[in-house]
Motif scaffolding. Structure first.
Motif, PDB file in Angstrom:
ATOM      1  N   SER A  16      55.701  83.566  41.252  1.00  0.00           N
ATOM      2  CA  SER A  16      54.984  84.040  42.438  1.00  0.00           C
ATOM      3  C   SER A  16      54.879  82.930  43.490  1.00  0.00           C
ATOM      4  CB  SER A  16      53.596  84.561  42.067  1.00  0.00           C
ATOM      5  OG  SER A  16      52.753  83.497  41.676  1.00  0.00           O
ATOM      6  N   ASN A  17      55.020  81.684  43.053  1.00  0.00           N
ATOM      7  CA  ASN A  17      54.987  80.543  43.971  1.00  0.00           C
ATOM      8  C   ASN A  17      56.377  80.096  44.409  1.00  0.00           C
ATOM      9  OD1 ASN A  17      52.117  79.914  44.151  1.00  0.00           O
ATOM     10  ND2 ASN A  17      52.297  79.575  41.953  1.00  0.00           N
ATOM     11  N   PRO A  19      58.481  80.910  46.754  1.00  0.00           N
ATOM     12  CA  PRO A  19      58.784  80.585  48.159  1.00  0.00           C
ATOM     13  C   PRO A  19      58.305  79.197  48.601  1.00  0.00           C
ATOM     14  CG  PRO A  19      57.871  82.793  48.004  1.00  0.00           C
ATOM     15  CD  PRO A  19      57.715  82.148  46.646  1.00  0.00           C
ATOM     16  N   THR A  20      57.396  78.585  47.859  1.00  0.00           N
ATOM     17  CA  THR A  20      56.863  77.281  48.255  1.00  0.00           C
ATOM     18  C   THR A  20      57.611  76.114  47.605  1.00  0.00           C
ATOM     19  OG1 THR A  20      55.240  77.181  46.463  1.00  0.00           O
ATOM     20  CG2 THR A  20      54.572  78.315  48.495  1.00  0.00           C
ATOM     21  N   VAL A  21      58.565  76.424  46.736  1.00  0.00           N
ATOM     22  CA  VAL A  21      59.278  75.384  45.984  1.00  0.00           C
ATOM     23  C   VAL A  21      60.675  75.196  46.591  1.00  0.00           C
ATOM     24  CG1 VAL A  21      60.155  74.725  43.707  1.00  0.00           C
ATOM     25  CG2 VAL A  21      58.023  76.016  43.895  1.00  0.00           C
TER      26      VAL A  21
END
Length: 89
Positions: A16-17, A19-21
Motif C-alpha cells: 500500500s506504500n 507509490p512512496t518507494v
C-alpha cells in the motif's frame, strides 16, 4: 474449518506504500522477499521429507497447504517484479 478467515498481511501493508518507494528500492525489497520466502519454503520441504511416513494424513495436508500457498505467493511476486521491470522508470 467452514468459515474463511481474513488474514492480515504485512506484505500487503507494504504494498500500500508502494507509490512512496523508489522503483529500484522496491525491486530490491521484492527480490529480498522472494529470497527469504524461497528459503522458508526449502526449510519446510526439508521438514516434510524428514518426517515422511510419520505424519498423519491431515498433517501432510497441512504441510501441502503451506507449501502451495508459499508457491502461489512466489509466483505472484515474480509476475509483479516482471511487470515492474517492464514499466518505464
Amino acid at each position: 474449518l467452514a468459515e474463511p478467515i481474513r488474514s492480515e498481511s504485512m506484505f500487503l501493508l507494504g504494498m500500500s506504500n508502494f507509490p512512496t518507494v523508489p522503483r529500484d528500492d522496491a525491486l530490491a525489497a521484492l527480490r529480498e522477499y522472494v529470497a527469504r520466502l524461497t528459503e522458508h519454503r526449502e526449510q519446510l520441504q526439508i521438514r516434510v521429507k524428514m518426517g515422511e511416513r510419520t505424519f498423519p494424513f491431515y498433517v501432510e495436508a497441512m504441510f501441502d497447504f503451506s507449501l502451495t500457498m508459499i508457491q502461489a505467493e512466489l509466483d505472484w511476486i515474480e509476475k509483479f517484479i516482471h511487470q515492474l521491470e517492464a514499466q518505464d522508470g
